[in-house]
Design a protein around this motif. Structure first.
Motif, PDB file in Angstrom:
ATOM      1  N   PRO A 243       0.820  -1.214   0.000  1.00 33.29           N
ATOM      2  CA  PRO A 243       0.000   0.000   0.000  1.00 33.29           C
ATOM      3  C   PRO A 243       0.853   1.263   0.000  1.00 33.29           C
ATOM      4  CG  PRO A 243      -0.931  -1.618   1.491  1.00 33.29           C
ATOM      5  CD  PRO A 243       0.392  -2.179   1.040  1.00 33.29           C
ATOM      6  N   GLY A 244       0.494   2.206  -0.899  1.00 27.99           N
ATOM      7  CA  GLY A 244       1.223   3.454  -1.004  1.00 27.99           C
ATOM      8  C   GLY A 244       2.464   3.391  -1.883  1.00 27.99           C
ATOM      9  N   LYS A 245       2.791   2.204  -2.416  1.00 28.58           N
ATOM     10  CA  LYS A 245       3.983   2.037  -3.248  1.00 28.58           C
ATOM     11  C   LYS A 245       3.584   1.889  -4.712  1.00 28.58           C
ATOM     12  CE  LYS A 245       6.601   1.897   0.422  1.00 28.58           C
ATOM     13  NZ  LYS A 245       7.527   2.999   0.756  1.00 28.58           N
ATOM     14  N   SER A 246       4.591   1.853  -5.586  1.00 29.57           N
ATOM     15  CA  SER A 246       4.326   1.716  -7.013  1.00 29.57           C
ATOM     16  C   SER A 246       5.361   0.818  -7.667  1.00 29.57           C
ATOM     17  CB  SER A 246       4.328   3.089  -7.694  1.00 29.57           C
ATOM     18  OG  SER A 246       5.632   3.649  -7.696  1.00 29.57           O
ATOM     19  N   ARG A 247       4.974   0.219  -8.791  1.00 29.51           N
ATOM     20  CA  ARG A 247       5.886  -0.593  -9.604  1.00 29.51           C
ATOM     21  C   ARG A 247       5.506  -0.444 -11.070  1.00 29.51           C
ATOM     22  NH1 ARG A 247       8.529  -4.805  -6.650  1.00 29.51           N
ATOM     23  NH2 ARG A 247       9.456  -5.437  -8.650  1.00 29.51           N
ATOM     24  N   THR A 248       6.493  -0.629 -11.941  1.00 30.72           N
ATOM     25  CA  THR A 248       6.256  -0.641 -13.373  1.00 30.72           C
ATOM     26  C   THR A 248       6.432  -2.058 -13.885  1.00 30.72           C
ATOM     27  OG1 THR A 248       7.024   1.642 -13.616  1.00 30.72           O
ATOM     28  CG2 THR A 248       6.982   0.278 -15.604  1.00 30.72           C
ATOM     29  N   VAL A 249       5.441  -2.550 -14.633  1.00 32.79           N
ATOM     30  CA  VAL A 249       5.433  -3.938 -15.095  1.00 32.79           C
ATOM     31  C   VAL A 249       4.995  -3.968 -16.554  1.00 32.79           C
ATOM     32  CG1 VAL A 249       4.652  -6.289 -14.595  1.00 32.79           C
ATOM     33  CG2 VAL A 249       4.663  -4.584 -12.764  1.00 32.79           C
ATOM     34  N   SER A 250       5.627  -4.837 -17.331  1.00 26.97           N
ATOM     35  CA  SER A 250       5.273  -4.951 -18.742  1.00 26.97           C
ATOM     36  C   SER A 250       4.066  -5.864 -18.926  1.00 26.97           C
ATOM     37  CB  SER A 250       6.452  -5.511 -19.539  1.00 26.97           C
ATOM     38  OG  SER A 250       6.662  -6.881 -19.225  1.00 26.97           O
ATOM     39  N   THR A 251       3.386  -5.700 -20.063  1.00 27.77           N
ATOM     40  CA  THR A 251       2.247  -6.558 -20.379  1.00 27.77           C
ATOM     41  C   THR A 251       2.688  -8.016 -20.470  1.00 27.77           C
ATOM     42  OG1 THR A 251       1.233  -4.740 -21.606  1.00 27.77           O
ATOM     43  CG2 THR A 251       0.355  -6.939 -22.010  1.00 27.77           C
ATOM     44  N   GLU A 252       3.861  -8.255 -21.021  1.00 30.75           N
ATOM     45  CA  GLU A 252       4.376  -9.628 -21.142  1.00 30.75           C
ATOM     46  C   GLU A 252       4.579 -10.265 -19.771  1.00 30.75           C
ATOM     47  OE1 GLU A 252       8.041 -12.055 -23.324  1.00 30.75           O
ATOM     48  OE2 GLU A 252       7.992  -9.860 -23.347  1.00 30.75           O
ATOM     49  N   THR A 253       5.123  -9.503 -18.831  1.00 31.75           N
ATOM     50  CA  THR A 253       5.317 -10.027 -17.468  1.00 31.75           C
ATOM     51  C   THR A 253       3.978 -10.308 -16.810  1.00 31.75           C
ATOM     52  OG1 THR A 253       7.419  -8.858 -17.215  1.00 31.75           O
ATOM     53  CG2 THR A 253       6.283  -9.525 -15.197  1.00 31.75           C
ATOM     54  N   LEU A 254       3.020  -9.406 -16.994  1.00 31.96           N
ATOM     55  CA  LEU A 254       1.689  -9.610 -16.429  1.00 31.96           C
ATOM     56  C   LEU A 254       1.057 -10.882 -16.989  1.00 31.96           C
ATOM     57  CD1 LEU A 254       0.303  -5.952 -16.602  1.00 31.96           C
ATOM     58  CD2 LEU A 254       1.118  -7.155 -14.564  1.00 31.96           C
ATOM     59  N   TRP A 259      -0.716 -16.936 -16.980  1.00 32.15           N
ATOM     60  CA  TRP A 259      -0.424 -18.203 -17.662  1.00 32.15           C
ATOM     61  C   TRP A 259       1.059 -18.502 -17.493  1.00 32.15           C
ATOM     62  CZ3 TRP A 259      -2.905 -14.086 -20.220  1.00 32.15           C
ATOM     63  CH2 TRP A 259      -4.288 -14.232 -20.375  1.00 32.15           C
ATOM     64  N   PRO A 260       1.441 -19.334 -16.535  1.00 34.58           N
ATOM     65  CA  PRO A 260       2.869 -19.577 -16.275  1.00 34.58           C
ATOM     66  C   PRO A 260       3.574 -20.338 -17.388  1.00 34.58           C
ATOM     67  CG  PRO A 260       1.489 -21.006 -14.916  1.00 34.58           C
ATOM     68  CD  PRO A 260       0.566 -20.032 -15.579  1.00 34.58           C
ATOM     69  N   ASP A 261       2.820 -21.035 -18.243  1.00 37.60           N
ATOM     70  CA  ASP A 261       3.434 -21.787 -19.335  1.00 37.60           C
ATOM     71  C   ASP A 261       3.555 -20.918 -20.578  1.00 37.60           C
ATOM     72  OD1 ASP A 261       3.436 -24.057 -17.705  1.00 37.60           O
ATOM     73  OD2 ASP A 261       1.380 -24.560 -18.300  1.00 37.60           O
ATOM     74  N   PRO A 262       4.599 -21.114 -21.394  1.00 40.04           N
ATOM     75  CA  PRO A 262       4.751 -20.335 -22.630  1.00 40.04           C
ATOM     76  C   PRO A 262       3.579 -20.569 -23.580  1.00 40.04           C
ATOM     77  CG  PRO A 262       6.776 -21.529 -22.086  1.00 40.04           C
ATOM     78  CD  PRO A 262       5.718 -22.051 -21.173  1.00 40.04           C
ATOM     79  N   ALA A 263       3.251 -19.546 -24.363  1.00 36.00           N
ATOM     80  CA  ALA A 263       2.178 -19.677 -25.351  1.00 36.00           C
ATOM     81  C   ALA A 263       2.594 -20.679 -26.421  1.00 36.00           C
ATOM     82  CB  ALA A 263       1.889 -18.318 -25.978  1.00 36.00           C
ATOM     83  N   GLU A 264       1.633 -21.485 -26.863  1.00 35.81           N
ATOM     84  CA  GLU A 264       1.921 -22.536 -27.842  1.00 35.81           C
ATOM     85  C   GLU A 264       2.057 -21.999 -29.253  1.00 35.81           C
ATOM     86  OE1 GLU A 264      -1.187 -25.363 -27.364  1.00 35.81           O
ATOM     87  OE2 GLU A 264      -0.491 -26.049 -25.397  1.00 35.81           O
ATOM     88  N   SER A 265       1.564 -20.792 -29.505  1.00 33.97           N
ATOM     89  CA  SER A 265       1.625 -20.230 -30.845  1.00 33.97           C
ATOM     90  C   SER A 265       1.599 -18.713 -30.750  1.00 33.97           C
ATOM     91  CB  SER A 265       0.427 -20.717 -31.679  1.00 33.97           C
ATOM     92  OG  SER A 265      -0.775 -20.163 -31.178  1.00 33.97           O
ATOM     93  N   PRO A 266       2.040 -18.021 -31.827  1.00 33.28           N
ATOM     94  CA  PRO A 266       1.960 -16.554 -31.827  1.00 33.28           C
ATOM     95  C   PRO A 266       0.530 -16.055 -31.647  1.00 33.28           C
ATOM     96  CG  PRO A 266       3.425 -17.322 -33.562  1.00 33.28           C
ATOM     97  CD  PRO A 266       2.766 -18.540 -33.002  1.00 33.28           C
ATOM     98  N   ARG A 267      -0.424 -16.774 -32.185  1.00 34.32           N
ATOM     99  CA  ARG A 267      -1.822 -16.369 -32.046  1.00 34.32           C
ATOM    100  C   ARG A 267      -2.242 -16.407 -30.576  1.00 34.32           C
ATOM    101  NH1 ARG A 267      -7.038 -19.217 -35.079  1.00 34.32           N
ATOM    102  NH2 ARG A 267      -8.638 -17.855 -34.146  1.00 34.32           N
ATOM    103  N   THR A 268      -1.843 -17.476 -29.876  1.00 30.57           N
ATOM    104  CA  THR A 268      -2.160 -17.581 -28.444  1.00 30.57           C
ATOM    105  C   THR A 268      -1.495 -16.453 -27.658  1.00 30.57           C
ATOM    106  OG1 THR A 268      -2.392 -19.989 -28.585  1.00 30.57           O
ATOM    107  CG2 THR A 268      -2.013 -19.056 -26.402  1.00 30.57           C
ATOM    108  N   ALA A 269      -0.243 -16.151 -28.026  1.00 34.43           N
ATOM    109  CA  ALA A 269       0.474 -15.078 -27.338  1.00 34.43           C
ATOM    110  C   ALA A 269      -0.239 -13.738 -27.532  1.00 34.43           C
ATOM    111  CB  ALA A 269       1.907 -14.989 -27.859  1.00 34.43           C
TER     112      ALA A 269
END
Length: 316
Positions: A243-254, A259-269
């Motif tokens: 609370p009261g803090k901030s962070r910067t995170v990329s869409t890819e990290t989010l 989904w902890p497993d890699p996407a199976e295809s570019p479409r899925t990604a």
């Protein structure tokens, strides 16, 4: 049990109101051990058939030489995470402290023995066992606190979820030492009256009682969320943005939080990235978080500060 004592209520942990003559208690937050809240893949978005196809087997390097391993025959989904949050929240103001095996009755001694499975002989034979917390309440109360219906089908779903949580083994390794326990140390329910008893593993209990790093999960915010994706993001972000803090995170990290497993295809990604952006929008509109896209696919999350009456009163 002679060793049991009520956990003093935290003034900031509950809101009480009366509706049509019935007393309703809405817990405001859960204090979850930070390592449990951060472990990637412990809770995940599950698709059709994933429950039968997948197993839970993850390892999380928490840092400073400490590693947590989670094993279970069933993966844990988003509903399981909501039940987990609710149980820990209920253990806060209303939990029973389990601590002294010498004073406990036979049932209590057996419970305390199961709570802790250390490799260290001295700890295993100690008179005073690590403290844990037991929830004694009802399945309907748990349903209400997580924002789920209180009907028969929902209660059945909650019971199955608790059983999955109980089936998870947690192994903490630090240097040459290993410490094993279950995610939930014990569980009991009664269909005839809806009674519920569940105890937390010692590490979770330690965080609830103010003894270790914890993630403060705002349940008022959590109850307002609708999609699996945003619920997963909310817990993970709450685990490392205090609370009261901030962070910067990329869409890819989010996306990796959901989904902890890699996407199976570019479409899925690409589909995942779209869902993440939608989830970020939901989080922004449903909560008090200040979220801005500082550049394409880079998000700055600013979490609201706690106001004075929301601050925790820690349990000694």
């Amino acid at each position: 049990m002679a060793s049991e004592k009520p956990l003093p209520a935290k003034s900031s942990s509950i809101r009480r109101r009366r509706t049509g003559g019935a007393r309703t208690v809405d817990l405001s937050h859960a204090r979850i051990d930070r390592a449990h809240a951060l472990a990637p893949g412990l809770f995940r978005s599950l698709g059709p058939g994933d429950r039968k196809r997948l197993k839970l087997d993850i390892t999380y390097d928490y840092g400073n030489g400490e590693k947590l391993e989670f094993w279970g025959k069933d993966p844990l989904g988003v509903f399981d995470m909501r039940v987990f949050q609710g149980l820990i929240a209920m253990a806060g103001p209303d939990g029973i402290i389990l601590e002294n095996s010498q004073k406990a009755d036979e049932t209590g001694q057996n419970l305390l023995t199961r709570l802790y499975e250390p490799a260290d002989e001295e700890v295993r034979n100690a008179v005073i066992k690590p403290r844990s917390l037991e929830v004694r309440d009802s399945l309907k109360r748990l349903a209400r606190e997580i924002g789920a219906p209180e009907n028969g089908q929902s209660i059945k779903q909650i019971k199955h979820s608790i059983e999955r949580l109980f089936g998870v083994t947690v192994m903490v390794r630090c240097g040459n030492k290993s410490l094993g326990s279950r995610l939930l140390s014990a569980y009991f329910s009664d269909d005839s009256n809806g009674a519920l008893r569940a105890s937390l593993n010692p590490r979770l209990a330690h965080a609830v009682m103010g003894g270790g790093p914890h993630a403060r999960i705002d349940l008022i915010e959590a109850r307002s969320l609708k999609s699996d994706a945003v619920r997963l993001l909310h817990q993970r972000l709450s685990a490392f943005v205090d609370p009261g803090k901030s962070r910067t995170v990329s869409t890819e990290t989010l996306a990796g939080y959901i989904w902890p497993d890699p996407a199976e295809s570019p479409r899925t990604a690409r589909s995942r990235m779209t869902k993440v952006r939608k989830a970020v929008g939901e989080l922004r509109s449903a909560t008090g978080w200040n979220i801005t896209e500082i550049k394409p696919d880079q998000w700055r999350f600013i979490r609201p500060r706690l106001i004075e009456h929301e601050r925790d009163t820690l349990v000694p």
